[in-house]
Design a protein around this motif. Structure first.
Motif, PDB file in Angstrom:
ATOM      1  N   THR A 195       0.883  -1.295   0.117  1.00 53.29           N
ATOM      2  CA  THR A 195      -0.129   0.163   0.092  1.00 53.29           C
ATOM      3  C   THR A 195       0.862   1.221  -0.049  1.00 53.29           C
ATOM      4  O   THR A 195       1.962   1.117   0.080  1.00 53.29           O
ATOM      5  CB  THR A 195      -0.992   0.119   1.311  1.00 53.29           C
ATOM      6  N   THR A 196       0.213   2.718  -0.232  1.00 51.47           N
ATOM      7  CA  THR A 196       0.875   3.551  -0.192  1.00 51.47           C
ATOM      8  C   THR A 196       0.675   4.213   1.382  1.00 51.47           C
ATOM      9  O   THR A 196       0.021   3.888   2.176  1.00 51.47           O
ATOM     10  CB  THR A 196       0.192   4.649  -0.884  1.00 51.47           C
TER      11      THR A 196
ATOM     12  N   ILE B 142       5.073   1.098  -0.221  1.00 49.10           N
ATOM     13  CA  ILE B 142       6.123   1.217  -1.527  1.00 49.10           C
ATOM     14  C   ILE B 142       7.094   2.406  -1.132  1.00 49.10           C
ATOM     15  O   ILE B 142       7.908   2.381  -1.957  1.00 49.10           O
ATOM     16  CB  ILE B 142       4.981   1.638  -2.649  1.00 49.10           C
ATOM     17  N   GLU B 143       6.753   3.415  -0.425  1.00 52.03           N
ATOM     18  CA  GLU B 143       7.727   4.589  -0.304  1.00 52.03           C
ATOM     19  C   GLU B 143       8.946   4.210   0.357  1.00 52.03           C
ATOM     20  O   GLU B 143       9.903   4.830   0.607  1.00 52.03           O
ATOM     21  CB  GLU B 143       7.009   5.652   0.175  1.00 52.03           C
TER      22      GLU B 143
ATOM     23  N   TYR C 188      10.980  -0.417  -6.493  1.00 53.18           N
ATOM     24  CA  TYR C 188       9.773   0.298  -6.383  1.00 53.18           C
ATOM     25  C   TYR C 188       8.841   0.139  -7.628  1.00 53.18           C
ATOM     26  O   TYR C 188       7.768  -0.076  -7.340  1.00 53.18           O
ATOM     27  CB  TYR C 188      10.397   1.914  -6.406  1.00 53.18           C
ATOM     28  N   PHE C 189       9.512  -0.076  -8.773  1.00 48.74           N
ATOM     29  CA  PHE C 189       8.660  -0.067  -9.818  1.00 48.74           C
ATOM     30  C   PHE C 189       8.075  -1.690  -9.885  1.00 48.74           C
ATOM     31  O   PHE C 189       6.666  -1.782 -10.502  1.00 48.74           O
ATOM     32  CB  PHE C 189       9.427   0.145 -11.259  1.00 48.74           C
TER      33      PHE C 189
ATOM     34  N   TRP D 247       7.310  -3.141  -7.143  1.00 46.09           N
ATOM     35  CA  TRP D 247       6.072  -3.030  -6.268  1.00 46.09           C
ATOM     36  C   TRP D 247       4.861  -2.302  -6.569  1.00 46.09           C
ATOM     37  O   TRP D 247       3.711  -2.731  -6.321  1.00 46.09           O
ATOM     38  CB  TRP D 247       6.598  -2.490  -4.839  1.00 46.09           C
ATOM     39  N   LYS D 248       5.075  -1.451  -7.436  1.00 45.54           N
ATOM     40  CA  LYS D 248       4.041  -0.501  -7.984  1.00 45.54           C
ATOM     41  C   LYS D 248       3.204  -1.567  -8.940  1.00 45.54           C
ATOM     42  O   LYS D 248       1.941  -1.220  -8.969  1.00 45.54           O
ATOM     43  CB  LYS D 248       4.585   0.642  -8.895  1.00 45.54           C
ATOM     44  N   LYS D 249       3.609  -2.300  -9.755  1.00 44.14           N
ATOM     45  CA  LYS D 249       3.133  -3.290 -10.520  1.00 44.14           C
ATOM     46  C   LYS D 249       2.177  -4.171  -9.719  1.00 44.14           C
ATOM     47  O   LYS D 249       0.930  -4.533 -10.061  1.00 44.14           O
ATOM     48  CB  LYS D 249       3.874  -4.136 -11.608  1.00 44.14           C
TER      49      LYS D 249
ATOM     50  N   MET E 152       1.077  -3.529  -6.574  1.00 46.15           N
ATOM     51  CA  MET E 152       0.072  -2.965  -5.843  1.00 46.15           C
ATOM     52  C   MET E 152      -0.951  -2.793  -6.870  1.00 46.15           C
ATOM     53  O   MET E 152      -2.324  -2.828  -6.504  1.00 46.15           O
ATOM     54  CB  MET E 152       0.560  -1.696  -5.582  1.00 46.15           C
ATOM     55  N   LYS E 153      -0.961  -2.397  -8.319  1.00 41.93           N
ATOM     56  CA  LYS E 153      -1.922  -2.183  -9.196  1.00 41.93           C
ATOM     57  C   LYS E 153      -2.661  -3.527  -9.265  1.00 41.93           C
ATOM     58  O   LYS E 153      -3.841  -3.444  -9.394  1.00 41.93           O
ATOM     59  CB  LYS E 153      -1.396  -1.733 -10.576  1.00 41.93           C
TER      60      LYS E 153
END
Length: 207
Positions: A95-96, A151-152, A191-192, A194-196, A198-199
């Motif tokens: 999560t963010t 994610i941060e 980071y990228f 985890w971003k995928k 998370m989506k």
């Protein structure tokens, strides 16, 4: 010209590198690769790397980084136990970071920095109390976010890495500087990635 300077500095320091640093960095690289492969062996490799790192950082005058590595040892032991006990459970979703959590991050960074700087300045012979304290304080905040699957965490860890790289060169630890550059790249990829993930997780929740 600046790139040539750093390359020459790296090669010069590399020729003076001790076998302890070679072993420590070797186990550190193994830990990262095993973590990427999702293998439990990352924990014993990490424990060996951090034990050697504590010794090297103390002898190099990076006292806050030594303390940070002691924390890594504790977390590696805990992570090893947790992996064995709960490896079949579903992972906490990515999560963010929320506003309240950002305040906690600020408290960790500011409080950790002030605390470490005072200790380093007044009770150790450290020649780099500001940088040493900042690297450790931001890493603490990043690890807190990592534990909460935010994610941060990669952003905070790379802020720490960005300051640690020149600091390690300054302290004549070229292999650690190279390892930190490697970790910086891994964190950007993390980071990228985890971003995928998370989506995908958000899409599954909405479906």
């Amino acid at each position: 010209m600046m790139l040539l300077y750093w390359i020459n500095l790296f090669l010069q320091q590399l020729s003076q590198t001790s076998w302890v640093e070679w072993f420590a960095v070797g186990f550190g690289v193994a830990e990262v690769l095993l973590a990427r492969a999702n293998k439990v062996a990352l924990y014993p490799a990490g424990i060996v790397a951090t034990l050697l790192s504590v010794y090297l950082f103390i002898t190099s005058g990076l006292y806050a980084e030594s303390l940070l590595n002691l924390y890594y040892i504790i977390m590696s032991i805990y992570g090893w136990w947790y992996w064995v006990k709960k490896k079949n459970l579903r992972a906490v979703p990515i999560t963010t970071t929320h506003k309240k959590e950002w305040w906690t991050v600020l408290y960790i960074v500011a409080g950790g920095f002030i605390f470490l700087y005072i200790i380093l300045k007044n009770f150790t012979p450290s020649t780099v109390p500001l940088c040493d304290a900042f690297v450790s304080a931001t890493a603490w905040a990043g690890m807190w976010l990592l534990a909460k699957r935010k994610i941060e965490n990669w952003v905070l860890l790379n802020i720490s890495n960005a300051v640690a790289i020149p600091l390690l060169f300054y302290k004549h630890l070229p292999l650690y500087a190279a390892l930190t550059i490697f970790l910086f790249i891994v964190a950007v990829q993390g980071y990228f990635q985890w971003k995928k993930v998370m989506k995908k997780e958000n899409a599954l929740c909405l479906s």
